[in-house]
Design an enzyme around this catalytic site. Sequence first.
Site, PDB file in Angstrom:
ATOM      1  N   GLU A 124      -9.379 -16.664 -41.898  1.00 14.05           N
ATOM      2  CA  GLU A 124      -7.931 -16.496 -41.825  1.00 14.05           C
ATOM      3  C   GLU A 124      -7.545 -15.286 -42.653  1.00 14.05           C
ATOM      4  O   GLU A 124      -8.381 -14.692 -43.337  1.00 14.05           O
ATOM      5  CB  GLU A 124      -7.215 -17.760 -42.330  1.00 14.05           C
ATOM      6  CG  GLU A 124      -7.395 -18.952 -41.393  1.00 14.05           C
ATOM      7  CD  GLU A 124      -6.604 -20.182 -41.790  1.00 14.05           C
ATOM      8  OE1 GLU A 124      -5.861 -20.111 -42.780  1.00 14.05           O
ATOM      9  OE2 GLU A 124      -6.740 -21.206 -41.122  1.00 14.05           O
ATOM     10  N   HIS A 242       5.873 -18.778 -43.928  1.00 13.92           N
ATOM     11  CA  HIS A 242       4.795 -18.576 -42.961  1.00 13.92           C
ATOM     12  C   HIS A 242       5.307 -17.607 -41.904  1.00 13.92           C
ATOM     13  O   HIS A 242       6.416 -17.771 -41.397  1.00 13.92           O
ATOM     14  CB  HIS A 242       4.373 -19.900 -42.312  1.00 13.92           C
ATOM     15  CG  HIS A 242       3.039 -19.813 -41.639  1.00 13.92           C
ATOM     16  ND1 HIS A 242       2.857 -19.103 -40.485  1.00 13.92           N
ATOM     17  CD2 HIS A 242       1.828 -20.306 -41.989  1.00 13.92           C
ATOM     18  CE1 HIS A 242       1.569 -19.191 -40.140  1.00 13.92           C
ATOM     19  NE2 HIS A 242       0.936 -19.910 -41.037  1.00 13.92           N
ATOM     20  N   ARG A 289       0.261 -13.201 -46.126  1.00 17.11           N
ATOM     21  CA  ARG A 289       1.420 -13.814 -45.466  1.00 17.11           C
ATOM     22  C   ARG A 289       2.753 -13.170 -45.835  1.00 17.11           C
ATOM     23  O   ARG A 289       3.627 -13.031 -44.989  1.00 17.11           O
ATOM     24  CB  ARG A 289       1.482 -15.304 -45.812  1.00 17.11           C
ATOM     25  CG  ARG A 289       0.401 -16.072 -45.112  1.00 17.11           C
ATOM     26  CD  ARG A 289       0.478 -17.544 -45.387  1.00 17.11           C
ATOM     27  NE  ARG A 289      -0.534 -18.195 -44.558  1.00 17.11           N
ATOM     28  CZ  ARG A 289      -0.781 -19.491 -44.560  1.00 17.11           C
ATOM     29  NH1 ARG A 289      -0.104 -20.287 -45.344  1.00 17.11           N
ATOM     30  NH2 ARG A 289      -1.691 -19.995 -43.778  1.00 17.11           N
ATOM     31  N   HIS A 350       7.511 -22.348 -45.826  1.00 17.61           N
ATOM     32  CA  HIS A 350       6.254 -23.046 -45.582  1.00 17.61           C
ATOM     33  C   HIS A 350       5.686 -23.757 -46.808  1.00 17.61           C
ATOM     34  O   HIS A 350       5.241 -24.886 -46.727  1.00 17.61           O
ATOM     35  CB  HIS A 350       5.241 -22.024 -45.060  1.00 17.61           C
ATOM     36  CG  HIS A 350       3.931 -22.610 -44.645  1.00 17.61           C
ATOM     37  ND1 HIS A 350       3.843 -23.587 -43.677  1.00 17.61           N
ATOM     38  CD2 HIS A 350       2.660 -22.377 -45.065  1.00 17.61           C
ATOM     39  CE1 HIS A 350       2.563 -23.918 -43.509  1.00 17.61           C
ATOM     40  NE2 HIS A 350       1.833 -23.201 -44.351  1.00 17.61           N
ATOM     41  N   ARG A 385       0.167 -17.927 -52.032  1.00 15.11           N
ATOM     42  CA  ARG A 385      -1.006 -18.756 -51.741  1.00 15.11           C
ATOM     43  C   ARG A 385      -1.891 -18.141 -50.661  1.00 15.11           C
ATOM     44  O   ARG A 385      -1.399 -17.695 -49.642  1.00 15.11           O
ATOM     45  CB  ARG A 385      -0.552 -20.143 -51.283  1.00 15.11           C
ATOM     46  CG  ARG A 385      -1.690 -21.026 -50.808  1.00 15.11           C
ATOM     47  CD  ARG A 385      -1.224 -22.434 -50.593  1.00 15.11           C
ATOM     48  NE  ARG A 385      -0.421 -22.627 -49.404  1.00 15.11           N
ATOM     49  CZ  ARG A 385      -0.914 -22.679 -48.169  1.00 15.11           C
ATOM     50  NH1 ARG A 385      -2.187 -22.482 -47.933  1.00 15.11           N
ATOM     51  NH2 ARG A 385      -0.101 -22.910 -47.152  1.00 15.11           N
TER      52      ARG A 385
END
Length: 546
Positions: A124, A242, A289, A350, A385
């Site tokens: 990811e 997100h 992100r 998110h 994160r």
Amino acid sequence: EGLNMKSSEYTAIVVGSGVAGLYAALKLSELKNAKQNILVITKSGIKDSNSRYAQGGIVSVMSENPTDSVKLHVQDTLKSGAGLSDPSVVEFISKNSEKVIKDLLKHGVKFDRNDNGELCFTKEGAHSVRRILHAGGDATGLFIEQALADDVLAKNNINVLEGTIVTELLLDKNGVCCGVIAFDDEEGEYQTFYSNAVILATGGCGQLYKYTTNPSVTTGDGMAVAYRAGAVMQDMEFFQFHPTAFKAKTEENMFLISEAVRGEGAKLTDENGNTFMEKYDERLELASRDIVSRAIFNEMRINNVPNVYLNATVIPKDKLNKRFPTILETCRKNGVDPENQFIPVSPAAHYMMGGVKASVTGVTSIKNLYVIGETACTGLHGANRLASNSLLECAVTGYEIAELLKDENFDEVIADDNDEKIAETIAVYEKPLDEKSVDFKVLREKLRDTMWQYVGIIRNEQNLEHAKKEVEKIEEAFGYADKCPNKEAFELRNMIVIAKLVIDFAIRRKESRGGHFREDYTGKHEPARHYTRTKNTDKYEEIYVK
């Protein structure tokens, strides 16, 4: 109403039924010194939580994955955390990842395997190697959650109380946490539960924002009750948006389109299929992100459109169907077929990086109060994160809390009935309520609109100050300080507490870092530091990162 509340005692009380809470309850129930039952209190049903919406997967540094190492995972996490992660915490969680994954496998979690029976690792954004395990293709959180819930329900020394919201922590005159007051919404009744170990695992607070990937239960309850009890809060300005939530015709449900779809090659485009990420970052779709969210937000602003698109038609069809069955099914239900149509996406709230300041074993500033999972701020995530580190944190901290408590003497006196501080707290909930006619739904929506518009992806002083005034007006209109008439009102009470913290912390941090972006301070950087504060003092403490 409430008079002479029922009370009961437990070895440990776990509040919340996501991966962190369920796993902690299971591990605690296996302890030799757990003389009485473990209690799990959950506001909805045992299987409703944010964890079940975590599609992408769970990070694990496994010995059978030779390209990976703890060192690499630590590097990736620290880079994402933008200077605010605690390296020792990151290392601890990474080192313990293999152990908890093996334990989860024992608990019946079926991670996806290839035709040779080996675990599948995927990649990811912002990960340097493939290290994400997944289950059911894109239903990892759900698979872990269900396996753990089935185990919890099968244990005869775990009691599960559903449909019940914890409204207050019980602290004695020495400031030690001795239990909780909880409200059963259906019965309209309060109860007290005593224990020498209260563990909050109530997840995050995505419902603060109009657009969120979080389910409706995510109202920051654990953070709010801990703050009200005087716990230290940290880094509340850092909210992760997100980048790619499915933009349905109706506002309500923002369904997550996992980052893993971009990991497999999907491209972000405008309605004509033109890509735009090359303008923002050389890592394109797989930048971190915060960068991808701001890029999309910016494109939406420039072109005055409600969303951009994700083009997944470039992924081979068989791979798309095998890897993302849940996503495809939900898109199709909403009238979009990702095999040959672009998926409308826009950013959504998110994940809360901040929370109740806690050690990696759940220890907080209040004795006997432990906090794990998204409710906690352990220093793992820093300012932003890294994808799929959240489920890992839930699992490791859930496991570690039992390690920490295995030598505790749970048979000591739990709480002194005559303690004046406890009596005082209980008295607040035994007083009859002076009910006002307030439309909680309207106020909740107003709060969410305000937060999205003024405390969202791109922030500035003027907007934050405006939001602060708006939230104060909402609080005044709400009018309840402690006891509330129903669950809906308690949720709003908690949301107001957390909204004020997020705004205050965001005003305080006059720089852009990670998930906190200030357009009035884009180039200016403060020395790397955390801000913390408690309810008992308006003063913020600054903790400089070495």
